[in-house]
Design a protein around this motif. Structure first.
Motif, PDB file in Angstrom:
ATOM      1  N   LEU A   1       0.833  -1.208   0.000  1.00  0.00           N
ATOM      2  CA  LEU A   1       0.000   0.000   0.000  1.00  0.00           C
ATOM      3  C   LEU A   1       0.866   1.256   0.000  1.00  0.00           C
ATOM      4  CD1 LEU A   1      -2.949  -0.882   2.430  1.00  0.00           C
ATOM      5  CD2 LEU A   1      -2.885  -0.979  -0.070  1.00  0.00           C
ATOM      6  N   GLN A   2       1.952   1.210   0.753  1.00  0.00           N
ATOM      7  CA  GLN A   2       2.833   2.390   0.811  1.00  0.00           C
ATOM      8  C   GLN A   2       3.468   2.633  -0.556  1.00  0.00           C
ATOM      9  OE1 GLN A   2       5.856   2.164   3.852  1.00  0.00           O
ATOM     10  NE2 GLN A   2       5.569   4.320   4.308  1.00  0.00           N
ATOM     11  N   ARG A   3       3.914   1.573  -1.206  1.00  0.00           N
ATOM     12  CA  ARG A   3       4.530   1.744  -2.531  1.00  0.00           C
ATOM     13  C   ARG A   3       3.525   2.288  -3.536  1.00  0.00           C
ATOM     14  NH1 ARG A   3       6.682  -3.244  -1.133  1.00  0.00           N
ATOM     15  NH2 ARG A   3       5.271  -4.368  -2.528  1.00  0.00           N
ATOM     16  N   LEU A   4       2.270   1.916  -3.380  1.00  0.00           N
ATOM     17  CA  LEU A   4       1.234   2.397  -4.297  1.00  0.00           C
ATOM     18  C   LEU A   4       0.750   3.806  -3.951  1.00  0.00           C
ATOM     19  CD1 LEU A   4      -1.005  -0.807  -4.582  1.00  0.00           C
ATOM     20  CD2 LEU A   4       0.527   0.104  -6.339  1.00  0.00           C
ATOM     21  N   GLY A   5       1.098   4.277  -2.765  1.00  0.00           N
ATOM     22  CA  GLY A   5       0.546   5.555  -2.314  1.00  0.00           C
ATOM     23  C   GLY A   5      -0.878   5.424  -1.820  1.00  0.00           C
ATOM     24  N   LEU A   6      -1.231   4.194  -1.393  1.00  0.00           N
ATOM     25  CA  LEU A   6      -2.581   3.935  -0.890  1.00  0.00           C
ATOM     26  C   LEU A   6      -2.547   3.529   0.588  1.00  0.00           C
ATOM     27  CD1 LEU A   6      -4.026   1.984  -3.954  1.00  0.00           C
ATOM     28  CD2 LEU A   6      -4.549   4.330  -3.293  1.00  0.00           C
ATOM     29  N   ASP A   7      -1.505   3.887   1.287  1.00  0.00           N
ATOM     30  CA  ASP A   7      -1.403   3.558   2.705  1.00  0.00           C
ATOM     31  C   ASP A   7      -2.289   4.489   3.526  1.00  0.00           C
ATOM     32  OD1 ASP A   7       0.796   5.371   1.662  1.00  0.00           O
ATOM     33  OD2 ASP A   7       0.852   5.825   3.809  1.00  0.00           O
ATOM     34  N   HIS A   8      -2.567   4.074   4.733  1.00  0.00           N
ATOM     35  CA  HIS A   8      -3.495   4.826   5.576  1.00  0.00           C
ATOM     36  C   HIS A   8      -2.979   6.232   5.865  1.00  0.00           C
ATOM     37  CE1 HIS A   8      -5.292   6.055   9.493  1.00  0.00           C
ATOM     38  NE2 HIS A   8      -6.395   5.665   8.871  1.00  0.00           N
ATOM     39  N   ALA A   9      -1.681   6.363   6.102  1.00  0.00           N
ATOM     40  CA  ALA A   9      -1.125   7.686   6.435  1.00  0.00           C
ATOM     41  C   ALA A   9      -1.391   8.679   5.317  1.00  0.00           C
ATOM     42  CB  ALA A   9       0.373   7.557   6.702  1.00  0.00           C
ATOM     43  N   THR A  10      -1.272   8.215   4.084  1.00  0.00           N
ATOM     44  CA  THR A  10      -1.506   9.105   2.940  1.00  0.00           C
ATOM     45  C   THR A  10      -2.992   9.368   2.739  1.00  0.00           C
ATOM     46  OG1 THR A  10       0.502   8.301   1.854  1.00  0.00           O
ATOM     47  CG2 THR A  10      -1.165   9.363   0.452  1.00  0.00           C
ATOM     48  N   LEU A  11      -3.767   8.306   2.732  1.00  0.00           N
ATOM     49  CA  LEU A  11      -5.192   8.439   2.417  1.00  0.00           C
ATOM     50  C   LEU A  11      -5.962   9.193   3.494  1.00  0.00           C
ATOM     51  CD1 LEU A  11      -5.843   4.820   1.074  1.00  0.00           C
ATOM     52  CD2 LEU A  11      -5.558   6.894  -0.289  1.00  0.00           C
ATOM     53  N   SER A  12      -5.566   9.010   4.748  1.00  0.00           N
ATOM     54  CA  SER A  12      -6.344   9.613   5.839  1.00  0.00           C
ATOM     55  C   SER A  12      -6.177  11.127   5.930  1.00  0.00           C
ATOM     56  CB  SER A  12      -5.952   8.967   7.178  1.00  0.00           C
ATOM     57  OG  SER A  12      -4.587   9.190   7.464  1.00  0.00           O
ATOM     58  N   ARG A  13      -5.191  11.686   5.218  1.00  0.00           N
ATOM     59  CA  ARG A  13      -5.064  13.157   5.231  1.00  0.00           C
ATOM     60  C   ARG A  13      -6.317  13.817   4.665  1.00  0.00           C
ATOM     61  NH1 ARG A  13       0.623  12.611   2.252  1.00  0.00           N
ATOM     62  NH2 ARG A  13       1.823  11.712   3.979  1.00  0.00           N
ATOM     63  N   ASP A  14      -6.848  13.214   3.603  1.00  0.00           N
ATOM     64  CA  ASP A  14      -8.060  13.763   3.003  1.00  0.00           C
ATOM     65  C   ASP A  14      -9.320  13.002   3.423  1.00  0.00           C
ATOM     66  OD1 ASP A  14      -6.510  15.611   1.531  1.00  0.00           O
ATOM     67  OD2 ASP A  14      -6.108  14.058   0.012  1.00  0.00           O
ATOM     68  N   HIS A  15      -9.120  11.840   4.033  1.00  0.00           N
ATOM     69  CA  HIS A  15     -10.260  10.963   4.344  1.00  0.00           C
ATOM     70  C   HIS A  15     -10.062  10.393   5.754  1.00  0.00           C
ATOM     71  CE1 HIS A  15     -13.467   8.218   4.118  1.00  0.00           C
ATOM     72  NE2 HIS A  15     -13.172   7.545   3.010  1.00  0.00           N
ATOM     73  N   PRO A  16     -10.238  11.220   6.780  1.00  0.00           N
ATOM     74  CA  PRO A  16      -9.947  10.748   8.151  1.00  0.00           C
ATOM     75  C   PRO A  16     -10.873   9.640   8.630  1.00  0.00           C
ATOM     76  CG  PRO A  16     -11.003  12.912   8.183  1.00  0.00           C
ATOM     77  CD  PRO A  16     -10.662  12.634   6.746  1.00  0.00           C
ATOM     78  N   GLY A  17     -11.981   9.434   7.949  1.00  0.00           N
ATOM     79  CA  GLY A  17     -12.897   8.381   8.377  1.00  0.00           C
ATOM     80  C   GLY A  17     -12.602   7.032   7.759  1.00  0.00           C
ATOM     81  N   LEU A  18     -11.577   6.946   6.921  1.00  0.00           N
ATOM     82  CA  LEU A  18     -11.277   5.694   6.218  1.00  0.00           C
ATOM     83  C   LEU A  18     -10.663   4.663   7.174  1.00  0.00           C
ATOM     84  CD1 LEU A  18     -11.114   4.201   3.451  1.00  0.00           C
ATOM     85  CD2 LEU A  18      -8.759   5.079   3.279  1.00  0.00           C
ATOM     86  N   ILE A  19     -11.108   3.434   7.029  1.00  0.00           N
ATOM     87  CA  ILE A  19     -10.554   2.305   7.781  1.00  0.00           C
ATOM     88  C   ILE A  19      -9.728   1.465   6.812  1.00  0.00           C
ATOM     89  CG2 ILE A  19     -11.121   0.173   9.015  1.00  0.00           C
ATOM     90  CD1 ILE A  19     -13.803   1.714   9.792  1.00  0.00           C
TER      91      ILE A  19
END
Length: 414
Positions: free
Chosen positions: A114-132
């Motif tokens: 996920l980190q290599r794809l840029g789909l890790d939680h740290a990245t995604l949650s900046r714009d989507h804090p409700g994402l699990i």
């Protein structure tokens, strides 16, 4: 209304454990999208390098074997398939926007994907804090084994289970199928549901790490505390005799019989050999039966050898004696017990045909889930995502499709 209607799930998953987690959520009404690669087909669709005919309906892979494989189709009911090249910027953009509109992202690939794809939680949650986001690495995301490769059977070995399974003097033995995978699926679903409940109260999503080997450790909890293994002894148990599988007429037919107490043994002995066997001092106590276990097993095997395993199991159960025919898959497909419980749902697949699909073991009067649609064909949901979920304009859809970012057949050579 199903309990999880309105919840959207994106799966970057393969094989069994991850898809099963998504299947459980879909069972309860979540809208689930299984992301697949056009260049690296899910092993459960491709059936690995040498397709096994038994995994296809009528032993026939057909023109679209990736849509007919029982393995994939068993764990992906109630889902849609999005086949997308994540290395294509337009393809990545589709997934990125789909995740932005979703509640849960499941991944059961190796750590770091996920980190290599840029789909890790740290990245995604900046714009989507409700994402699990849940990741399901075999050995966790940290620690000395975090990069290790694993499959269900090797996780069983790593968890210590196999050291306690086998016959005296023989090698360690696994339980057969990838027992750890469905356990990982159930654990992941429970963790996601807990996270959804937490989000309802706080508004916050979270990153969940599910170490599947640690999940398997729950099977050997007492031995971990005691610090020693059970000595492998086939089907025998140290505190029960008889406890074994015994032959029945026909090829590889067996019945399992156990006597968990002296009282149960006396009931069984009376059925097998009447008062003479009841009075046999070789079997009067657990200690005596364990000391004479070979003779006990031989005696019972001689008795079961000519008896129908299902009829005999029913007769012993009627006397309160634990017994079961050792069931086969064909037995279970016809099982009155399972059909009576409503375990199977008949689903029509446009390529694989009509089949009964197994259900899940949850029953509720007010929150019952269901299997509502067969597994998706490869890329079946591509245009649905573009038009109905992302609501993209037609010119952008045309550009995405023209770019080759999406596919509905695997790339040549796969």
């Amino acid at each position: 209304m199903l309990p999880l209607e309105g919840i959207r799930v994106v799966e970057l998953t393969t094989a069994w454990a991850g898809p099963m987690a998504g299947r459980i959520l879909g069972w309860y009404g979540a809208e689930s999208f299984h992301i697949e690669s056009p260049t690296r087909t899910n092993t459960w669709r491709s059936n690995r390098d040498r397709p096994n005919p038994v995994t296809y309906p009528d032993l026939d892979p057909g023109d679209r074997p990736w849509d007919r494989c029982f393995t994939f189709n068993s764990q992906n009911v109630n889902k849609r398939s999005l086949v997308v090249d994540l290395k294509n910027p337009l393809g990545f953009s589709v997934v990125r926007r789909l995740v932005a509109l979703s509640d849960v992202l499941i991944c059961n690939f190796r750590p770091g994907l996920l980190q290599r794809l840029g789909l890790d939680h740290a990245t995604l949650s900046r714009d989507h804090p409700g994402l699990i986001v849940i990741e399901m690495p075999a050995y966790g995301l940290s620690g000395p084994a975090s990069g290790f490769a694993a499959l269900g059977p090797t996780m069983e070995m790593a968890a210590g289970m196999s050291a306690m399974i086998g016959y005296p003097g023989g090698p360690p033995t696994i339980t057969g199928p990838s027992y750890m995978d469905p356990i990982g699926g159930f654990n992941a679903a429970a963790a996601i549901l807990t996270a959804l409940h937490h989000r309802d109260r706080t508004g916050l999503g979270q990153h969940i790490e599910l170490g599947q080997v640690e999940g398997a450790m729950q099977f050997i909890g007492p031995e971990l505390i005691a610090g020693q293994d059970i000595v492998p002894d086939g089907n025998h148990l140290p505190d029960m005799a008889p406890h074994n599988a015994y032959p029945s007429p026909g090829k590889d037919n067996w019945i399992a019989i156990a006597a968990p107490s002296d009282a149960a043994w006396l009931r069984l002995a009376r059925i097998i050999g009447g008062e003479r066997l009841v009075q046999d001092s070789r079997f009067a106590t657990l200690e005596a039966r364990k000391a004479n276990e070979a003779a006990l097993d031989a005696l019972i095997a001689d008795w079961t050898r000519e008896q129908d395993r299902h009829a005999l199991a029913a007769a012993l159960q009627a006397q309160g004696i634990p017994a079961s025919a050792v069931e086969t898959a064909p037995d279970l497909a016809r099982s009155d017990y399972l059909h009576g419980r409503g375990f199977f749902t008949t689903l029509d697949h446009p390529v694989a045909g009509r089949h009964d699909h197994p259900g899940l073991p949850f029953h509720s009067e007010i929150a019952q889930g269901s299997a509502r649609s067969a597994a998706p064909g490869y890329g079946e949901g591509n245009e649905y995502v573009l038009r109905s979920v992302l609501a993209l304009p037609e010119d952008e859809i045309a550009a995405i499709l023209a770019s080759g970012a999406l596919a509905d057949v695997p790339a040549p050579g796969l």
